[in-house]
Scaffold this active site. Sequence first.
Site, PDB file in Angstrom:
ATOM      1  N   SER A 220       2.077  -4.322  -2.603  1.00  0.00           N
ATOM      2  CA  SER A 220       0.602  -4.670  -2.094  1.00  0.00           C
ATOM      3  C   SER A 220      -0.278  -3.399  -2.440  1.00  0.00           C
ATOM      4  CB  SER A 220       0.608  -5.111  -0.500  1.00  0.00           C
ATOM      5  OG  SER A 220      -0.799  -4.833  -0.110  1.00  0.00           O
TER       6      SER A 220
ATOM      7  N   LYS B  45       6.406  -1.871   2.780  1.00  0.00           N
ATOM      8  CA  LYS B  45       6.285  -2.097   1.073  1.00  0.00           C
ATOM      9  C   LYS B  45       6.659  -0.887   0.535  1.00  0.00           C
ATOM     10  CE  LYS B  45       4.790  -6.449   1.362  1.00  0.00           C
ATOM     11  NZ  LYS B  45       5.621  -7.343   0.828  1.00  0.00           N
TER      12      LYS B  45
ATOM     13  N   TYR C 221       3.491  -2.198   8.266  1.00  0.00           N
ATOM     14  CA  TYR C 221       3.494  -3.135   7.454  1.00  0.00           C
ATOM     15  C   TYR C 221       3.503  -2.345   6.056  1.00  0.00           C
ATOM     16  CZ  TYR C 221       1.905  -6.658   4.037  1.00  0.00           C
ATOM     17  OH  TYR C 221       1.634  -7.186   2.664  1.00  0.00           O
TER      18      TYR C 221
END
Length: 350
Positions: A133, A161, A157
């Site tokens: 992302s 990643k 989050y």
Amino acid sequence: MRILGRGRIKTVLVTGGAGYIGSHICVELLDAGLEVIVVDNLSNSSQEALNRVEKIAGKTVLFYQIDLQDKARVKTVFETHTIDAVIHLAGLKSVGDSGRLPLKYYQNNIYSTLVLLEMLEQFSVKNIVFSSSATVYGDPATVPVTEQFPLRATNPYGRTKLMIEEILRDVANSSHIQVVLLRYFNPIGAHESGLIGEAPNGSPNNLLPYVSQVAMGQRDKVLIFGGDYPTIDGTGVRDYIHVVDLAKGHIRALQKIAENEGKGERCQAYNLGTGHGHSVIEVINAFEEACGHKITYKIVDRRSGDIAECYANPNLANQKLNWRAEKTLPEMMKDTWRWQTKNPKGYKSD
Ligand code: NAD
Ligand code: UD1
């Protein structure tokens, strides 16, 4: 596309394939003549999405409802099938929840990836494409963002990643496994059939699902998080990319991996974005054009953790993957609206 069907990559395992982006990728894989196996625990999706994928493509998907953390069951999938490549989308993705429940995010996202990579090693699967992302760039110093920008996550989050990117880099350096990291900017829109699209549970966190629910009369008004950013109109600017363009980027990544096997970079990151930024107000205006009526909004305080402006420099993907986002903002809005009006309750309407 023929290199995929006739060449080294014939069967692709898609983790999280019943989800929003995964379902669109499955359609593109089937259209490219590949066999598709999906592993998904349906924690944030519905099997109905895969029924509809099959309807669109006129081909079947092999589906296993398995949690990727369940190593024994994941292993049976690898024992049963010869898998040539994995597209790894499975994961939890709410920034807000990740702040409240960091352990849940680390456990689910990181441990799932470790299980998967162990299987790739054991069963000599050579290729993996990972859903990363733009969040890995944190608050970029300038725009557009290139793949060389410093990486910095600002929430759990985002850290999953970043950590998974690092794990994959180490694995690529130490094994037969080739890795492509695809850093998505802001995927929106839906398949033009109106059969598959984004179906968030509860109140949407992201802009587009929220705007479309307001347009449907399911919610009162859009709350615009901040009107005083140093942007064109004071509202946040993002690189919105049509989910079908994004899905096609995965096919190009597999082609690149198949061509490269045994040579070239073993781990490469690519930005998947359009290269253009649009403000929240511009998005709302474009949505009004698509749905044919006004959308009520109110500017409120900034959302904590948000940044002013983020859009991609997609040149590397344009050149090396021979991929380019083609769909315009009005097309993204039209397809979102078609999906929303045909499926006011998402997949639950059936
Ligand atoms: P999604 O929630 O619709 O899809 C993720 C899928 O993974 C769901 O179907 C869910 O049931 C499944 N899943 C989660 N944990 C699992 C587990 N342990 N075992 C098996 N299945 C599991 O989300 P999406 O928007 O399609 O996103 C797909 C991927 O792309 C995610 O990794 C996400 O972080 C990443 N991504 C999404 C966006 C975005 O804006 N949607 C942006 C950047 C990156
Ligand atoms: C969010 C995530 C990011 C993730 C990305 C794609 C946060 C802080 N960031 O990014 O980690 O990679 O989604 O999944 O959640 N907006 C409103 N009102 C709303 C919703 C959004 O004004 O109700 C604004 C935001 O302030 C932003 C823009 O719309 O300017 C886009 O927001 P969103 O869709 O949530 O995506 P990102 O913030 O880019």
